[in-house]
Scaffold this motif. Sequence first.
Motif, PDB file in Angstrom:
ATOM      1  N   PHE A   1       3.386  22.335 -15.522  1.00  0.00           N
ATOM      2  CA  PHE A   1       3.860  21.088 -16.104  1.00  0.00           C
ATOM      3  C   PHE A   1       5.371  20.925 -16.018  1.00  0.00           C
ATOM      4  O   PHE A   1       5.866  19.907 -15.562  1.00  0.00           O
ATOM      5  CB  PHE A   1       3.381  20.998 -17.558  1.00  0.00           C
ATOM      6  CG  PHE A   1       3.667  19.681 -18.206  1.00  0.00           C
ATOM      7  CD1 PHE A   1       3.151  18.507 -17.693  1.00  0.00           C
ATOM      8  CD2 PHE A   1       4.465  19.616 -19.326  1.00  0.00           C
ATOM      9  CE1 PHE A   1       3.414  17.282 -18.292  1.00  0.00           C
ATOM     10  CE2 PHE A   1       4.737  18.401 -19.938  1.00  0.00           C
ATOM     11  CZ  PHE A   1       4.220  17.231 -19.416  1.00  0.00           C
ATOM     12  N   ILE A   2       6.136  21.912 -16.464  1.00  0.00           N
ATOM     13  CA  ILE A   2       7.589  21.811 -16.430  1.00  0.00           C
ATOM     14  C   ILE A   2       8.159  22.966 -15.611  1.00  0.00           C
ATOM     15  O   ILE A   2       7.462  23.947 -15.321  1.00  0.00           O
ATOM     16  CB  ILE A   2       8.204  21.788 -17.850  1.00  0.00           C
ATOM     17  CG1 ILE A   2       7.833  23.048 -18.623  1.00  0.00           C
ATOM     18  CG2 ILE A   2       7.782  20.538 -18.606  1.00  0.00           C
ATOM     19  CD1 ILE A   2       8.493  23.163 -19.995  1.00  0.00           C
ATOM     20  N   GLU A   3       9.424  22.860 -15.268  1.00  0.00           N
ATOM     21  CA  GLU A   3      10.051  23.826 -14.367  1.00  0.00           C
ATOM     22  C   GLU A   3       9.965  25.256 -14.888  1.00  0.00           C
ATOM     23  O   GLU A   3       9.638  26.173 -14.132  1.00  0.00           O
ATOM     24  CB  GLU A   3      11.511  23.432 -14.113  1.00  0.00           C
ATOM     25  CG  GLU A   3      12.096  24.040 -12.873  1.00  0.00           C
ATOM     26  CD  GLU A   3      11.358  23.654 -11.595  1.00  0.00           C
ATOM     27  OE1 GLU A   3      11.198  24.532 -10.719  1.00  0.00           O
ATOM     28  OE2 GLU A   3      10.918  22.495 -11.464  1.00  0.00           O
TER      29      GLU A   3
ATOM     30  N   CYS B   1       5.699  12.153 -16.621  1.00  0.00           N
ATOM     31  CA  CYS B   1       4.618  13.064 -16.986  1.00  0.00           C
ATOM     32  C   CYS B   1       3.661  13.320 -15.817  1.00  0.00           C
ATOM     33  O   CYS B   1       3.245  12.395 -15.123  1.00  0.00           O
ATOM     34  CB  CYS B   1       3.850  12.489 -18.179  1.00  0.00           C
ATOM     35  SG  CYS B   1       2.551  13.588 -18.769  1.00  0.00           S
ATOM     36  N   ALA B   2       3.282  14.582 -15.647  1.00  0.00           N
ATOM     37  CA  ALA B   2       2.379  14.970 -14.559  1.00  0.00           C
ATOM     38  C   ALA B   2       0.932  15.161 -15.014  1.00  0.00           C
ATOM     39  O   ALA B   2       0.060  15.410 -14.185  1.00  0.00           O
ATOM     40  CB  ALA B   2       2.879  16.265 -13.926  1.00  0.00           C
ATOM     41  N   ILE B   3       0.658  15.034 -16.315  1.00  0.00           N
ATOM     42  CA  ILE B   3      -0.696  15.303 -16.828  1.00  0.00           C
ATOM     43  C   ILE B   3      -1.776  14.496 -16.098  1.00  0.00           C
ATOM     44  O   ILE B   3      -2.791  15.061 -15.690  1.00  0.00           O
ATOM     45  CB  ILE B   3      -0.773  15.068 -18.353  1.00  0.00           C
ATOM     46  CG1 ILE B   3       0.126  16.058 -19.092  1.00  0.00           C
ATOM     47  CG2 ILE B   3      -2.206  15.143 -18.864  1.00  0.00           C
ATOM     48  CD1 ILE B   3      -0.304  17.490 -19.041  1.00  0.00           C
ATOM     49  N   PRO B   4      -1.607  13.180 -15.895  1.00  0.00           N
ATOM     50  CA  PRO B   4      -2.678  12.441 -15.193  1.00  0.00           C
ATOM     51  C   PRO B   4      -2.924  12.944 -13.768  1.00  0.00           C
ATOM     52  O   PRO B   4      -4.042  12.885 -13.276  1.00  0.00           O
ATOM     53  CB  PRO B   4      -2.165  10.992 -15.167  1.00  0.00           C
ATOM     54  CG  PRO B   4      -1.154  10.914 -16.247  1.00  0.00           C
ATOM     55  CD  PRO B   4      -0.541  12.280 -16.350  1.00  0.00           C
ATOM     56  N   TYR B   5      -1.887  13.479 -13.138  1.00  0.00           N
ATOM     57  CA  TYR B   5      -2.026  13.984 -11.767  1.00  0.00           C
ATOM     58  C   TYR B   5      -2.669  15.372 -11.737  1.00  0.00           C
ATOM     59  O   TYR B   5      -3.296  15.738 -10.755  1.00  0.00           O
ATOM     60  CB  TYR B   5      -0.661  14.018 -11.079  1.00  0.00           C
ATOM     61  CG  TYR B   5       0.020  12.675 -11.106  1.00  0.00           C
ATOM     62  CD1 TYR B   5      -0.406  11.643 -10.267  1.00  0.00           C
ATOM     63  CD2 TYR B   5       1.047  12.412 -12.002  1.00  0.00           C
ATOM     64  CE1 TYR B   5       0.189  10.400 -10.317  1.00  0.00           C
ATOM     65  CE2 TYR B   5       1.641  11.164 -12.048  1.00  0.00           C
ATOM     66  CZ  TYR B   5       1.212  10.163 -11.208  1.00  0.00           C
ATOM     67  OH  TYR B   5       1.795   8.930 -11.265  1.00  0.00           O
ATOM     68  N   ILE B   6      -2.502  16.096 -12.821  1.00  0.00           N
ATOM     69  CA  ILE B   6      -3.061  17.446 -12.903  1.00  0.00           C
ATOM     70  C   ILE B   6      -4.478  17.424 -13.465  1.00  0.00           C
ATOM     71  O   ILE B   6      -5.404  17.984 -12.895  1.00  0.00           O
ATOM     72  CB  ILE B   6      -2.174  18.353 -13.787  1.00  0.00           C
ATOM     73  CG1 ILE B   6      -0.788  18.523 -13.162  1.00  0.00           C
ATOM     74  CG2 ILE B   6      -2.829  19.712 -13.998  1.00  0.00           C
ATOM     75  CD1 ILE B   6       0.213  19.213 -14.074  1.00  0.00           C
TER      76      ILE B   6
END
Length: 183
Positions: free
Chosen positions: A48-50, A168-173
């Motif tokens: 999710f984050i770096e 936010c990357a949640i929908p892509y993950i």
Amino acid sequence: MNIGFVSLGCSKNLVDTEMMIGVFKNNKFNIVNNPKIADNILINTCGFIESAKEEAINTILEMAEYKKTGKCKILIVTGCLVERYKEDLKKLLPEVDVFLKYSEYAEEKGNSAQVFEQLIEYIYNIFKNKEKKPEKTSLDFMQRVITTGDQYAYIRIAEGCSNRCTYCAIPYIRGPFVSRKIE
């Protein structure tokens, strides 16, 4: 056969890991906490984050050392980092034997049984345990092995997010929002 698990990231990942532990336990694997004695190591990553990505890469490299200094023959990496960067990771980390994307075993897709049966069969074949066949199984909330002790356990009631916030990357993950059925 011994298998060790490393779960990184959020409580949703921990629930996924607990369900994976249940799958392997139902297939007669010994679940171990010590990577030195694990024949197989499965790492469930966060992407999710770096800082989470860095932690995941460092953990993968640390566990890969047990292929040289321990008993580990098969290193499996799954989770959100793999969902986002599988092809890049395959090039970057040849020490890993299996990269398994979340979307390849997600319950909503209905194919978790097939994916985990193939993975377990692959492991059995590496260890020349061809007389064993994987149990018919799937990731199941009811067969998960709770790792948080007797006092509490996480209950995942929803997955994903349908908001497409630019940060936010949640929908892509994890895909769009899906609520767990009340049953």
